[in-house]
Design a protein around this motif. Structure first.
Motif, PDB file in Angstrom:
ATOM      1  N   GLY A  39       0.819  -1.208   0.000  1.00 56.32           N
ATOM      2  CA  GLY A  39       0.000   0.000   0.000  1.00 56.32           C
ATOM      3  C   GLY A  39       0.849   1.252   0.000  1.00 56.32           C
ATOM      4  N   MET A  40       1.918   1.250   0.794  1.00 55.67           N
ATOM      5  CA  MET A  40       2.814   2.408   0.844  1.00 55.67           C
ATOM      6  C   MET A  40       3.548   2.588  -0.475  1.00 55.67           C
ATOM      7  N   VAL A  41       3.952   1.465  -1.085  1.00 53.80           N
ATOM      8  CA  VAL A  41       4.645   1.542  -2.378  1.00 53.80           C
ATOM      9  C   VAL A  41       3.720   2.102  -3.455  1.00 53.80           C
ATOM     10  N   VAL A  42       2.474   1.634  -3.476  1.00 49.78           N
ATOM     11  CA  VAL A  42       1.516   2.105  -4.488  1.00 49.78           C
ATOM     12  C   VAL A  42       1.264   3.600  -4.325  1.00 49.78           C
ATOM     13  N   LEU A  43       1.033   4.053  -3.088  1.00 44.79           N
ATOM     14  CA  LEU A  43       0.770   5.472  -2.863  1.00 44.79           C
ATOM     15  C   LEU A  43       2.009   6.322  -3.152  1.00 44.79           C
ATOM     16  N   GLY A  44       3.199   5.793  -2.818  1.00 41.20           N
ATOM     17  CA  GLY A  44       4.425   6.519  -3.144  1.00 41.20           C
ATOM     18  C   GLY A  44       4.620   6.655  -4.644  1.00 41.20           C
ATOM     19  N   SER A  45       4.345   5.573  -5.372  1.00 41.39           N
ATOM     20  CA  SER A  45       4.455   5.613  -6.835  1.00 41.39           C
ATOM     21  C   SER A  45       3.445   6.590  -7.431  1.00 41.39           C
ATOM     22  N   LEU A  46       2.257   6.613  -6.833  1.00 46.19           N
ATOM     23  CA  LEU A  46       1.225   7.537  -7.306  1.00 46.19           C
ATOM     24  C   LEU A  46       1.670   8.983  -7.120  1.00 46.19           C
ATOM     25  N   LEU A  47       2.267   9.289  -5.968  1.00 46.88           N
ATOM     26  CA  LEU A  47       2.766  10.651  -5.725  1.00 46.88           C
ATOM     27  C   LEU A  47       3.837  11.032  -6.738  1.00 46.88           C
ATOM     28  N   LEU A  48       4.708  10.093  -7.083  1.00 48.66           N
ATOM     29  CA  LEU A  48       5.759  10.371  -8.073  1.00 48.66           C
ATOM     30  C   LEU A  48       5.155  10.675  -9.435  1.00 48.66           C
ATOM     31  N   VAL A  49       4.183   9.876  -9.853  1.00 42.64           N
ATOM     32  CA  VAL A  49       3.530  10.114 -11.148  1.00 42.64           C
ATOM     33  C   VAL A  49       2.829  11.469 -11.151  1.00 42.64           C
ATOM     34  N   LEU A  50       2.166  11.812 -10.052  1.00 35.72           N
ATOM     35  CA  LEU A  50       1.481  13.104  -9.964  1.00 35.72           C
ATOM     36  C   LEU A  50       2.472  14.258 -10.059  1.00 35.72           C
ATOM     37  N   PHE A  51       3.625  14.092  -9.414  1.00 33.29           N
ATOM     38  CA  PHE A  51       4.658  15.134  -9.489  1.00 33.29           C
ATOM     39  C   PHE A  51       5.124  15.318 -10.933  1.00 33.29           C
ATOM     40  N   LEU A  52       5.296  14.226 -11.663  1.00 27.74           N
ATOM     41  CA  LEU A  52       5.731  14.319 -13.059  1.00 27.74           C
ATOM     42  C   LEU A  52       4.664  14.974 -13.927  1.00 27.74           C
ATOM     43  N   ILE A  53       3.391  14.734 -13.599  1.00 28.80           N
ATOM     44  CA  ILE A  53       2.305  15.316 -14.394  1.00 28.80           C
ATOM     45  C   ILE A  53       2.281  16.841 -14.273  1.00 28.80           C
ATOM     46  N   VAL A  54       2.551  17.374 -13.073  1.00 28.94           N
ATOM     47  CA  VAL A  54       2.418  18.823 -12.849  1.00 28.94           C
ATOM     48  C   VAL A  54       3.771  19.519 -12.767  1.00 28.94           C
ATOM     49  N   ARG A  55       4.857  18.838 -13.138  1.00 26.41           N
ATOM     50  CA  ARG A  55       6.187  19.428 -12.973  1.00 26.41           C
ATOM     51  C   ARG A  55       6.371  20.690 -13.815  1.00 26.41           C
ATOM     52  N   HIS A  56       5.608  20.819 -14.898  1.00 29.57           N
ATOM     53  CA  HIS A  56       5.738  21.986 -15.764  1.00 29.57           C
ATOM     54  C   HIS A  56       4.986  23.200 -15.221  1.00 29.57           C
ATOM     55  N   LYS A  57       4.187  22.995 -14.177  1.00 31.90           N
ATOM     56  CA  LYS A  57       3.436  24.101 -13.590  1.00 31.90           C
ATOM     57  C   LYS A  57       4.367  24.969 -12.743  1.00 31.90           C
ATOM     58  N   LYS A  58       4.157  26.274 -12.780  1.00 33.84           N
ATOM     59  CA  LYS A  58       5.014  27.184 -12.006  1.00 33.84           C
ATOM     60  C   LYS A  58       4.841  26.980 -10.512  1.00 33.84           C
ATOM     61  N   SER A  59       3.621  26.847 -10.078  1.00 29.51           N
ATOM     62  CA  SER A  59       3.362  26.605  -8.653  1.00 29.51           C
ATOM     63  C   SER A  59       2.162  25.669  -8.540  1.00 29.51           C
ATOM     64  N   VAL A  60       2.244  24.752  -7.592  1.00 26.92           N
ATOM     65  CA  VAL A  60       1.190  23.765  -7.395  1.00 26.92           C
ATOM     66  C   VAL A  60       0.732  23.829  -5.943  1.00 26.92           C
ATOM     67  N   ASP A  61      -0.547  23.977  -5.767  1.00 30.95           N
ATOM     68  CA  ASP A  61      -1.132  23.975  -4.425  1.00 30.95           C
ATOM     69  C   ASP A  61      -0.840  22.627  -3.770  1.00 30.95           C
ATOM     70  N   PRO A  62      -0.282  22.615  -2.553  1.00 29.44           N
ATOM     71  CA  PRO A  62       0.021  21.322  -1.906  1.00 29.44           C
ATOM     72  C   PRO A  62      -1.199  20.443  -1.708  1.00 29.44           C
ATOM     73  N   LEU A  63      -2.375  21.056  -1.644  1.00 30.12           N
ATOM     74  CA  LEU A  63      -3.584  20.258  -1.474  1.00 30.12           C
ATOM     75  C   LEU A  63      -3.914  19.447  -2.726  1.00 30.12           C
ATOM     76  N   PHE A  64      -3.288  19.798  -3.856  1.00 33.00           N
ATOM     77  CA  PHE A  64      -3.509  18.994  -5.068  1.00 33.00           C
ATOM     78  C   PHE A  64      -3.117  17.545  -4.820  1.00 33.00           C
ATOM     79  N   TYR A  65      -1.958  17.334  -4.198  1.00 32.89           N
ATOM     80  CA  TYR A  65      -1.477  15.980  -3.961  1.00 32.89           C
ATOM     81  C   TYR A  65      -2.402  15.222  -3.003  1.00 32.89           C
ATOM     82  N   VAL A  66      -2.948  15.942  -2.030  1.00 37.42           N
ATOM     83  CA  VAL A  66      -3.909  15.331  -1.105  1.00 37.42           C
ATOM     84  C   VAL A  66      -5.144  14.874  -1.866  1.00 37.42           C
ATOM     85  N   PHE A  67      -5.709  15.777  -2.654  1.00 34.57           N
ATOM     86  CA  PHE A  67      -6.939  15.451  -3.375  1.00 34.57           C
ATOM     87  C   PHE A  67      -6.709  14.329  -4.388  1.00 34.57           C
ATOM     88  N   ALA A  68      -5.558  14.342  -5.052  1.00 36.22           N
ATOM     89  CA  ALA A  68      -5.295  13.341  -6.080  1.00 36.22           C
ATOM     90  C   ALA A  68      -5.090  11.952  -5.470  1.00 36.22           C
TER      91      ALA A  68
END
Length: 376
Positions: A39-68
């Motif tokens: 479960g921890m590995v899956v959620l960690g991998s999900l966070l990494l993918v989410l970071f790659l998706i929004v890496r081009h954004k200038k600023s990302v609300d930290p709550l985005f990662y919570v909601f995603a």
């Protein structure tokens, strides 16, 4: 052209049933500690993918990662509910056996439906508004109230209920899901509130009106008094009050309050110790002009009660609840009506405050608007 972020979150969330099916089909991954680790590995991998998706954004609300991330777990919950109700098969067997056995209870099934539908829609809507520069504060408070109420019932309910002797390591994955909504609520309450432009004359005129001159507020006050009474009564009932009225209500009207799963008892105690004080201060806010905190706390409270009552009402009628603890057929209507009214009152109060906030606005100097006062 890049797909919108919420589309990526939606697609990633749809992978949840596939992950569950793969783990359910792999006996080597079905040890209690391995389930927590996976479960921890899956959620960690999900966070990494989410970071790659929004890496081009200038600023990302930290709550985005919570909601995603929570969107992904919403689909896990929905998968559980659908399997427990017999619509699908082969996804959750391993997790119920070696992870969290309490997820097979009627309360958990209703809870997972709420997460998989209501929370999931809220998350996608908030992410959509977040990346378009629109406010999502009120929706966020609604979710925070719902999520905090859910955790305040589930964690103690598992520990003190019949599943308390069968707690597996995976149960402790609830710890971050308990803490994060508090942090999110703290952030959301600290952000500026969106308010319509209201002139000082309009504020003064609205706040001069006595409660008797505000029929909607008068009705809400009376219904809040009824909710206070019902909260106290059911709190006493689950605490084994010897009064005949409490005994009769529990055993003839709402025997679910005595279900050994623990969730109904904890729900009533949460209402007694947390909802009751808020109901009383809301009465004060309806009587006293300028209580601007009403605009936020009524939304937060509406989310909490809506989620709790959905689970409580549904579980007291669900086939997974033993027959002796379900609402008797001849008492179905009065019990359900009382519980639905208890849900509707906070929702109606929140809608009243949101639709017409003038009475709750802080007084502003003559000739100014509330927006001009804020600038000064």
């Amino acid at each position: 052209m890049r797909p919108p972020v919420e589309a990526w979150v939606f697609l990633l969330s749809l992978s949840a049933p596939g992950v569950l099916y793969a783990m359910n089909s792999t006996p080597a991954l079905q040890e209690p500690l391995l389930i927590l680790g996976m479960g921890m590995v899956v959620l960690g991998s999900l966070l990494l993918v989410l970071f790659l998706i929004v890496r081009h954004k200038k600023s990302v609300d930290p709550l985005f990662y919570v909601f995603a991330v929570f969107s992904f777990t919403c689909l896990v919950g929905l998968t559980n509910s659908l399997e427990q109700d017999g619509f699908i098969y082969g996804f959750m067997g391993f997790y119920l056996k070696m992870g969290e056995p309490h997820l097979s209870t009627a309360y958990a099934v209703l809870m997972c439906y709420w997460e998989g539908v209501v929370h999931f829609v809220l998350f996608l809507t908030m992410i959509h508004r977040m990346f378009r520069g629109k406010s999502y504060r009120s929706l966020g408070l609604l979710w925070a109230g719902s999520s905090i109420a859910h955790q305040l019932v589930v964690i103690p309910g598992v520990v003190i209920g019949k599943h308390g002797t069968n707690i597996r390591p995976a149960f402790w994955r609830n710890a971050p899901f308990f803490l994060v909504p508090f942090w999110a609520a703290f952030l959301l309450f600290g952000r500026p509130r969106d308010m319509p432009i209201i002139t000082a004359d309009k504020v003064a005129a609205a706040q001069k009106k006595h409660l008797l001159s505000r029929p909607i507020d008068l009705i809400l006050s009376l219904t809040l008094l009824g909710a206070v009474t019902f909260t106290v009564f059911r709190g006493f009932a689950v605490l084994d009050c010897p009064l005949d009225a409490c005994f009769t209500y529990v055993y003839q009207f709402e025997p679910y309050l005595k279900d050994p799963v623990g969730f109904p008892k904890v729900t009533m105690l949460v209402y007694f110790f947390y909802a009751l004080p808020l109901l009383v201060v809301f009465l004060y806010g309806l009587w006293t002009p300028g209580c601007s905190w009403m605009l936020d706390w009524t939304i937060f409270f509406a989310g909490a009660i809506a989620q709790s009552q959905w689970c409580h009402i549904g579980a007291s009628l669900h086939s997974r609840t033993p027959f002796t603890y379900r609402v008797p057929a001849d008492k179905w209507w009065p019990v359900v009506v009382l519980n639905v009214l208890y849900l509707a009152i906070p929702v109606a109060l929140a809608l009243r405050c949101y639709a017409d906030p003038v009475f709750f606005t802080k007084p502003v100097p003559q000739g100014q608007t509330n927006a001009e006062k804020k600038k000064n």
